[in-house]
Design an enzyme around this catalytic site. Structure first.
Site, PDB file in Angstrom:
ATOM      1  N   SER A   1       0.847  -1.191   0.000  1.00  0.00           N
ATOM      2  CA  SER A   1       0.000   0.000   0.000  1.00  0.00           C
ATOM      3  C   SER A   1       0.887   1.246   0.000  1.00  0.00           C
ATOM      4  CB  SER A   1      -0.948  -0.044   1.195  1.00  0.00           C
ATOM      5  OG  SER A   1      -1.931   0.945   1.124  1.00  0.00           O
TER       6      SER A   1
ATOM      7  N   ASP B   1      -8.706  -6.307  -4.961  1.00  0.00           N
ATOM      8  CA  ASP B   1      -8.302  -5.026  -4.378  1.00  0.00           C
ATOM      9  C   ASP B   1      -8.822  -3.909  -5.276  1.00  0.00           C
ATOM     10  OD1 ASP B   1      -7.105  -2.795  -3.327  1.00  0.00           O
ATOM     11  OD2 ASP B   1      -5.048  -3.572  -3.406  1.00  0.00           O
TER      12      ASP B   1
ATOM     13  N   HIS C   1      -8.103  -5.076  -0.473  1.00  0.00           N
ATOM     14  CA  HIS C   1      -6.795  -4.450  -0.255  1.00  0.00           C
ATOM     15  C   HIS C   1      -6.065  -5.050   0.941  1.00  0.00           C
ATOM     16  CE1 HIS C   1      -3.756  -1.413  -0.629  1.00  0.00           C
ATOM     17  NE2 HIS C   1      -3.994  -0.918   0.576  1.00  0.00           N
TER      18      HIS C   1
END
Length: 379
Positions: free
Chosen positions: A150, A320, A353
């Site tokens: 991320s 995601d 995610h």
């Protein structure tokens, strides 16, 4: 499998730090944790960059609280994909955070009071500059790898761009070359939840002895929705009503918690508001928004990545939708256009995610194989 060697330190930097905003920090501290042992030629160091609400505490039980297990404990440790029997792993808490490094909760050297709203805006590039200074202090001229998921993946990519000669491998997981307009919009809604909390007091709530908990709760609830996939939420909660044993399963026709998913989100929001700082949330989400290394190259990611020297591992997850696979493929395509060495995997996982933090045999075996290959190349 040997024991995890964990060490925590606070590193002070007396040299002024110029920031991209034009502000200058006269001095600052970074809190770090290290795992494993640095070898004689200091060639086995792996820097782990953290995402929004994480910290330096990457693996194992915290020295302060044995129940506090590191946020990437399933990835890093003896015998794990990033094996600390062989690699020296460094977790660093970023500038502006609320877990010990200099940030809004720290005292301003000129006033002796917390910086609060006066703490300057920081960027991913600023963080990478502080991490490079940290490497200098540790005598590490080149990392075996810089990795993160991320926002951590953005930092890893920035490392390859800003310091191309100082990392051998760049591991970018569930990340993106820049946020989409939709992602910026989610961040803005979350920030406004905090800014509109009556207890925020323009960012100087420390002086009032309060915490803008309502805003933090809402910010976390908005963010958490985006971290999960629709399928994952359906499997975990469906449309189940929250009812004590023996109570009717009829609707109550109220605005209190009715569905299991509502209870879950409120729980996540309540928990978050007890340990995270509102000013830090504002700072880090803005750093996410600003990250766009191609901006200085007229929006060309190919030109942005033209000088990188690191070998890349890029990983995305099928569900995601916050940082979808097509954003990872943009990175891969630009690397290939520049004839850079890159390994890419798109993992079919249902967890959205958050998949980069969870146990998945295919994902972990891929990372394990990649780091084992690194060891083979070093021997």
């Amino acid at each position: 499998m040997s024991e995890l060697h964990l060490s925590r330190n606070t590193i002070h930097f007396a040299e002024p730090l110029p920031l991209q905003s034009g502000a200058i920090l006269s001095a600052y501290d970074l809190v770090i944790e290290t795992y494993g042992k640095l070898n004689a030629d200091k060639s086995n160091a792996v820097l782990v960059c953290h995402a929004l609400n994480a910290s330096h505490h990457v693996a194992g039980p915290s020295p302060d609280d044995p129940k506090d297990i590191g946020w990437w404990d399933n990835m890093i440790g003896p015998g794990k994909p990033v094996d600390t029997n062989h690699f020296f792993v460094i977790g660093v808490n970023n500038l502006g955070s609320c877990f010990g490094s200099t940030g809004p909760m720290s005292n301003h050297p000129e006033t002796g009071k917390p910086y609060g709203a006066d703490f300057p805006v920081v960027t991913v590039e600023d963080w990478v500059n502080t991490q490079a200074r940290l490497a200098d202090k540790l005598g590490i001229r080149k990392f075996a790898a810089v990795m993160g998921g991320s926002l951590g993946g953005m930092q890893a990519m920035a490392w390859a761009i800003q310091f191309p000669k100082r990392l051998e491998h760049c591991v970018v997981i569930a990340s993106t070359p820049k946020l989409s307009a939709q992602n910026i919009a989610f961040n803005e809604v979350a920030r406004n939840a905090i800014l509109s909390d009556p207890d925020f007091h323009g960012g100087n709530y420390y002086e009032h002895g309060v915490v803008p908990k309502r805003g933090l709760r809402l910010a976390r609830m908005v963010g958490h929705i985006t971290y999960l996939s629709d399928d994952d939420m359906a499997e975990k909660f469906g449309r189940d009503l929250q009812r004590p044993n023996g109570e009717s399963n009829d609707y109550r026709f109220s605005f209190d918690v009715e569905f299991e998913v509502e209870s879950y989100l409120r729980h996540q929001g309540d928990k978050f508001s007890t340990y995270f700082d509102a000013n830090t949330y504002l700072l880090i989400t803005r750093a996410l928004d600003y990250f766009d290394p191609s901006r200085r190259y007229g929006g060309s990611l190919n030109r942005t990545l033209a000088e990188v020297q690191a070998k890349f591992l890029v990983v995305s997850f099928s569900t995601d939708w916050r940082f979808p696979p097509n954003r990872s493929r943009e990175i891969v395509q630009s690397l290939l256009s520049n004839k850079s060495e890159v390994t890419y995997a798109e993992i079919d996982a249902p967890h959205g995610h958050d998949a980069f933090l969870l146990d998945d045999g295919r994902y972990h075996n891929l990372v394990r194989a990649y780091f084992a290959q690194m060891l083979g190349a070093q021997s």
